[in-house]
Scaffold this active site. Structure first.
Site, short mmCIF file in Angstrom:
data_model
loop_
_atom_site.label_atom_id
_atom_site.label_comp_id
_atom_site.label_asym_id
_atom_site.label_seq_id
_atom_site.Cartn_x
_atom_site.Cartn_y
_atom_site.Cartn_z
N CYS A 3 -7.59 32.40 23.00
CA CYS A 3 -7.12 33.58 22.36
C CYS A 3 -7.03 34.71 23.25
CB CYS A 3 -8.22 34.17 21.34
SG CYS A 3 -7.97 35.71 20.89
N ASN A 86 -2.07 44.18 10.73
CA ASN A 86 -1.29 42.90 10.00
C ASN A 86 -2.28 41.68 9.64
OD1 ASN A 86 0.84 44.43 10.25
ND2 ASN A 86 1.29 43.90 12.33
N HIS A 97 -6.65 37.36 16.25
CA HIS A 97 -7.93 37.97 16.67
C HIS A 97 -7.76 39.33 16.07
CE1 HIS A 97 -11.23 39.07 19.92
NE2 HIS A 97 -10.91 40.05 19.30
N HIS A 99 -7.22 42.85 15.07
CA HIS A 99 -6.78 43.95 15.82
C HIS A 99 -6.14 45.22 14.87
CE1 HIS A 99 -3.43 41.34 15.64
NE2 HIS A 99 -2.81 42.31 15.90
P1 AMP Z 1 0.45 41.37 15.32
O1 AMP Z 1 1.69 40.94 15.54
O2 AMP Z 1 0.22 42.42 14.27
O3 AMP Z 1 -0.61 40.34 15.27
O4 AMP Z 1 0.14 42.28 16.66
C1 AMP Z 1 0.05 41.50 18.09
C2 AMP Z 1 0.29 42.28 18.97
O5 AMP Z 1 -0.18 42.24 20.32
C3 AMP Z 1 1.80 42.83 19.16
O6 AMP Z 1 2.25 43.83 19.11
C4 AMP Z 1 1.89 42.12 20.85
O7 AMP Z 1 3.13 43.00 21.42
C5 AMP Z 1 0.72 42.28 21.19
N1 AMP Z 1 0.29 41.67 22.39
C6 AMP Z 1 0.20 40.22 22.49
N2 AMP Z 1 -0.03 39.93 23.75
C7 AMP Z 1 -0.56 40.91 24.42
C8 AMP Z 1 -0.88 41.14 25.84
N3 AMP Z 1 -1.33 40.11 26.71
N4 AMP Z 1 -1.31 42.48 26.01
C9 AMP Z 1 -1.12 43.46 25.28
N5 AMP Z 1 -0.44 43.57 23.82
C10 AMP Z 1 -0.18 42.13 23.66
#
Ligand code: AMP
Length: 113
Positions: A3, A86, A97, A99
């Site tokens: 993850c 989301n 995970h 968020h």
């Molecule tokens: P969601 O699409 O709501 O699941 O949001 C996931 C978010 O995580 C997206 O806005 C991605 O740009 C962000 N994301 C994915 N990998 C990383 C990372 N390594 N560091 C920071 N943000 C990330």
């Protein structure tokens, strides 16, 4: 550990971390969709906002306290901001995970796309 957010919490991959307490980490989204785009995640791996552990572990309390601290520290409260979590494919979730996105720094349309 596969993850990506667990790996950020464990400092196994880099992130722009701007908040940490015993339960929660906040860091800048790597692909921001607004001038301010911060993610707030629990340290424990929980898949999404409707998982039973969210209430069992009082993650809402910890996360919303962090969101208050972050928006105060970052000076977002006067101008306003949006908090989004989301859930599932139809909700636009891409990282499994829990968020919360904090979005600010531009006019945010409603309804969202
Ligand atoms: P969601 O699409 O709501 O699941 O949001 C996931 C978010 O995580 C997206 O806005 C991605 O740009 C962000 N994301 C994915 N990998 C990383 C990372 N390594 N560091 C920071 N943000 C990330």
């Amino acid at each position: 550990m596969s993850c990506v957010f667990c790996r950020i919490v464990a400092r196994e991959i880099p992130a722009s971390i701007l908040y940490e307490d015993d339960h929660v980490v906040g860091f800048r989204d790597v692909n921001p969709v607004a001038p301010v785009h911060i993610l707030v995640v629990p340290k424990v791996h929980v898949p999404r906002v409707d998982a039973p552990e969210v209430c069992e572990l009082k993650l809402g309390d910890h996360i919303f306290r962090a969101i208050g601290d972050i928006t105060r520290r970052e000076g977002l409260q006067e101008g306003g901001f949006r908090v989004v979590s989301n859930a599932g494919k139809g909700g636009g979730q891409t990282v499994d995970h829990l968020h919360f996105h904090i979005l600010a720094g531009r006019s945010l349309a409603w309804p969202p796309g």
